[in-house]
Design a protein around this motif. Structure first.
Motif, PDB file in Angstrom:
ATOM      1  N   THR A   1      -1.340  -1.955  -5.738  1.00 39.01           N
ATOM      2  CA  THR A   1      -1.982  -2.467  -4.527  1.00 39.01           C
ATOM      3  C   THR A   1      -1.205  -3.697  -4.079  1.00 39.01           C
ATOM      4  N   ALA A   2      -1.878  -4.631  -3.372  1.00 41.48           N
ATOM      5  CA  ALA A   2      -1.201  -5.828  -2.871  1.00 41.48           C
ATOM      6  C   ALA A   2      -2.131  -7.036  -2.968  1.00 41.48           C
ATOM      7  N   ASP A   3      -1.536  -8.220  -2.772  1.00 37.49           N
ATOM      8  CA  ASP A   3      -2.283  -9.485  -2.696  1.00 37.49           C
ATOM      9  C   ASP A   3      -3.072  -9.798  -3.965  1.00 37.49           C
TER      10      ASP A   3
ATOM     11  N   LEU B   1       9.157   1.928  -0.858  1.00 35.37           N
ATOM     12  CA  LEU B   1       8.451   1.124   0.130  1.00 35.37           C
ATOM     13  C   LEU B   1       9.451   0.245   0.886  1.00 35.37           C
ATOM     14  N   PRO B   2       9.105  -0.182   2.095  1.00 34.58           N
ATOM     15  CA  PRO B   2      10.015  -1.052   2.839  1.00 34.58           C
ATOM     16  C   PRO B   2      10.358  -2.305   2.036  1.00 34.58           C
ATOM     17  N   ALA B   3      11.596  -2.745   2.149  1.00 30.59           N
ATOM     18  CA  ALA B   3      12.060  -3.894   1.381  1.00 30.59           C
ATOM     19  C   ALA B   3      11.407  -5.178   1.869  1.00 30.59           C
ATOM     20  N   THR B   4      10.933  -5.972   0.923  1.00 30.55           N
ATOM     21  CA  THR B   4      10.348  -7.278   1.224  1.00 30.55           C
ATOM     22  C   THR B   4      10.877  -8.294   0.225  1.00 30.55           C
TER      23      THR B   4
ATOM     24  N   THR C   1       2.739  -2.010   1.707  1.00 28.32           N
ATOM     25  CA  THR C   1       1.833  -0.954   1.257  1.00 28.32           C
ATOM     26  C   THR C   1       1.112  -0.285   2.424  1.00 28.32           C
ATOM     27  N   GLU C   2       1.067  -0.945   3.580  1.00 30.35           N
ATOM     28  CA  GLU C   2       0.359  -0.367   4.731  1.00 30.35           C
ATOM     29  C   GLU C   2       1.297   0.242   5.772  1.00 30.35           C
ATOM     30  N   TRP C   3       2.573  -0.123   5.723  1.00 30.11           N
ATOM     31  CA  TRP C   3       3.504   0.407   6.715  1.00 30.11           C
ATOM     32  C   TRP C   3       3.612   1.936   6.696  1.00 30.11           C
TER      33      TRP C   3
END
Length: 282
Positions: free
Chosen positions: A206-208, A162-165, A236-238
């Motif tokens: 998932t997220a949040d 996943l994209p790095a955050t 997760t949505e990108w």
């Protein structure tokens, strides 16, 4: 070149507005139906940084996952940041179209893209759409891993793919537990805990995830030793942006539109840094 109304019709066919949740705000926010479209940009958030990117790119249409105005407004004055977004779009002849929960439940949709990014085999929706006789549409996805992995390994894969955050991936549960089946849901997912339990999976990504729902979920784990993996909402949505861009590319080729379709790689996750607590579990 196609007109905006033609491109929007194609997008509405992919993600019909009537399949959005009742509280949602999807569809075209800004745009002249007769304007020509040559270049399209996909992104998660309709924020000023993304709009400026669309201007620099020369895009005629910006498609985002998140709505600009979810709860309505009484002003589009440029003194407000959302009003400034609207002004920038109109001044530069850029249309804005939103596909949110109608893209979540689509086939393929946001969670299919998330599963694809993690090399998971989709078995079916976590929350099936009762109006879909094929049983393929709905929220979230139930997936299988072949071969099985540990919770630690699937978390590492998510962190890598996943994209790095700044957040990375948080885990609740035994990191060495074996995962054969996993549910995934792009975006905020703790409202789906009951469906996750009912699915009988080994993990849920998932997220949040919030403190109290997770605490209560873990407290009840004696009857279902299930691990939770919490990623950044944006990350997760990108992957859906790449999926959606590929779908529009295929439509463009089929119709001979010759659209130039782009995906923004600008990170609009609001968290910008992370300092781990000394001695915290890794």
């Amino acid at each position: 070149m196609p007109r905006l109304s033609e491109v929007i019709a194609a997008l509405e066919n992919l993600w019909p507005a009537e399949r959005a949740e009742s509280w949602d705000a999807v569809g075209t926010v800004v745009g002249e139906p007769d304007q020509e479209v040559t270049r399209v940009l996909f992104a998660v958030d309709p924020v000023q940084e993304i709009v400026d990117e669309a201007v620099k790119l020369g895009a005629d249409l910006l498609v985002t996952h998140h709505p600009l105005y979810l709860r309505g407004t009484t002003t589009v004055a440029a003194s407000h940041f959302k009003g400034r977004v609207v002004h920038t779009l109109i001044k530069n002849d850029i249309a804005l179209h939103v596909a949110h929960t109608n893209a979540d439940s689509a086939d393929p949709g946001v969670s299919d893209a998330l599963a694809g990014a993690l090399d998971l085999r989709v078995v079916g929706p976590l929350v099936p759409d009762p109006t879909d006789s094929s049983g393929r549409r709905g929220l979230g996805r139930v997936c299988e891993l072949d071969p099985p992995m540990t919770v630690r390994e699937i978390a590492a894969r998510a962190a890598e793919r996943l994209p790095a955050t700044a957040q990375g991936i948080r885990v609740a549960g035994d990191p060495e537990a074996t995962v054969r089946t996993i549910a995934v849901s792009g975006g905020s997912g703790d409202s789906l805990f009951d469906q996750v339990r009912a699915a009988g999976v080994d993990a849920f990504l998932t997220a949040d995830l919030r403190h109290h729902p997770v605490s209560e979920f873990i407290a009840a784990r004696a009857h279902s030793p299930l691990a939770l993996l919490d990623a950044a909402h944006w990350a997760t949505e990108w992957p859906w942006c790449e999926l959606a861009a590929a779908q529009l590319d295929e439509i463009s080729d089929r119709h001979g539109w010759d659209l130039r379709v782009h995906v923004s790689r600008t990170v609009t996750d609001p968290w910008t840094s992370h300092s781990p607590s000394p001695g915290a579990p890794n």
